[in-house]
Design an enzyme around this catalytic site. Structure first.
Site, short mmCIF file in Angstrom:
data_model
loop_
_atom_site.label_atom_id
_atom_site.label_comp_id
_atom_site.label_asym_id
_atom_site.label_seq_id
_atom_site.Cartn_x
_atom_site.Cartn_y
_atom_site.Cartn_z
CG ASP A 135 -2.03 1.01 1.20
OD1 ASP A 135 -3.01 0.88 0.44
OD2 ASP A 135 -1.88 1.99 1.95
CG HIS B 162 -5.82 -3.20 0.03
ND1 HIS B 162 -5.06 -2.84 -1.07
CD2 HIS B 162 -5.41 -2.38 1.04
CE1 HIS B 162 -4.25 -1.84 -0.74
NE2 HIS B 162 -4.44 -1.55 0.53
CE1 TYR C 161 -7.79 5.82 -0.61
CE2 TYR C 161 -8.81 5.49 -2.75
CZ TYR C 161 -7.73 5.34 -1.90
OH TYR C 161 -6.60 4.69 -2.35
CE1 TYR D 229 -4.37 7.53 0.24
CE2 TYR D 229 -4.08 7.85 2.61
CZ TYR D 229 -4.30 7.02 1.52
OH TYR D 229 -4.44 5.66 1.72
#
Length: 316
Positions: free
Chosen positions: A101, A295, A150, A230
């Protein structure tokens, strides 16, 4: 947990918490969002029993590692700098890298910036994503999926944190870790917590004790540090202009679940299985697609992932 040792090291101007076990060549594990060193508990135990020194930090902003307050201190240069500093602190020049990730994103940057420090890379879930010089990534995501994608919702400081607080870290973590929804994650207007159905029972690979451990760390540290990763995606794009078109030259093995939210986003499966991935990563030796796995494959299919890691790195 079975002799795993914990310590704090000074790296790149912050104090980083590290879990480690074993002696031998270093295997360095980088976790993703919203996780901790703990996500690698199964791999740490297996690899350390097979003659390796397994090392898993809490990344910047997570767990027991320091969390700078400024958004600007979570760029890819900071994150890679942390890992290079950690490798130095371990007293070695090269490591085997295993990452998932956001850890995988950091791993790709690390392989681009400092390939001399990586013997081989086992990447989970997120493939190399070459820089598109025409479009900033968050802008492109917003155009493709809308404001409620998201990553787009995570951009505003404080908003996602407030939505998480409405239902609490434990419930959010439980819902994210056990979600089996595929395709691009679009968040409902009602808030982050309403987007994922809480499981009636936890899957066999995740216990209430596991959730309690994760939740205790996020209750203490909060989610702002992790969300700041992010919030730097467009900045990272600006910082890495010099690497446009660059290839990753280290040996790589890639593992992903067929139900992974990343694998089922538009264009990713085609990139992985077509010529694009191999062109960008010429030493990509193998792609493994795990049937029926989502995931968080390093936890859901822990033994399979651990065996794949060992079978790959033992060749070097």
């Amino acid at each position: 947990m079975d002799g795993i040792e914990h310590r704090t090291v000074d790296v790149n101007g912050i104090k980083m918490h590290v879990a480690e076990k074993g002696e031998g060549p270093v295997v360095l594990f980088l976790h993703g969002f919203p996780e901790l060193w703990y996500s690698w508990r199964h791999q740490i135990l297996l690899l350390s029993s097979l003659g390796y020194r397994a090392v898993a930090p809490d990344l910047r902003g997570y767990g027991d590692t320091e969390a700078p307050s400024s958004v600007s201190r979570y760029t890819c240069l900071h994150l890679v700098g942390d890992i290079v500093g950690l490798i130095d602190a371990l007293g070695v020049h090269q490591v085997f890298l295993v990452a998932h990730d956001w850890g995988a994103i950091i791993g790709w940057y690390l392989c681009l910036f400092r390939p001399d420090r990586i013997k081989a890379f086992v990447c989970l879930s997120v493939p190399f994503l070459p820089r598109n010089p025409k479009y900033k990534p968050v802008d492109a995501m917003r155009a493709l999926y809308g404001d409620d994608y998201y990553i787009c919702r995570f951009q505003e400081e404080g908003k996602a944190e407030s939505e998480i607080a409405q239902i609490g870290p434990a419930q959010v973590l439980k819902r994210i870790l056990t979600s089996r929804k595929t395709g691009p994650p679009i968040l409902l207007k009602a808030g982050l917590g309403s987007n994922l159905d809480p499981p009636e029972t936890l899957p066999s690979w995740l216990s209430e004790e596991d959730i309690a451990y994760y939740a205790s760390k996020f209750e203490n540290k909060g989610f702002t540090g992790p969300l700041n990763y992010y919030r730097n995606m467009n900045t990272n794009w600006e910082l890495t202009a010099a690497w446009t078109g660059a290839q990753v030259k280290v040996p790589v093995k890639f593992i992903i679940g067929e139900l992974d939210v990343v694998y089922t986003i538009h264009g990713i499966k085609e990139y992985i299985e077509g010529d694009g991935f191999k062109k960008d990563v010429p030493n990509l030796e193998q792609v493994v697609v795990q049937e029926g796995v989502c995931h968080f494959n390093h936890q859901e299919a822990a033994e399979d992932v651990s065996n794949h890691i060992y079978n790959f790195i033992s060749k070097f």
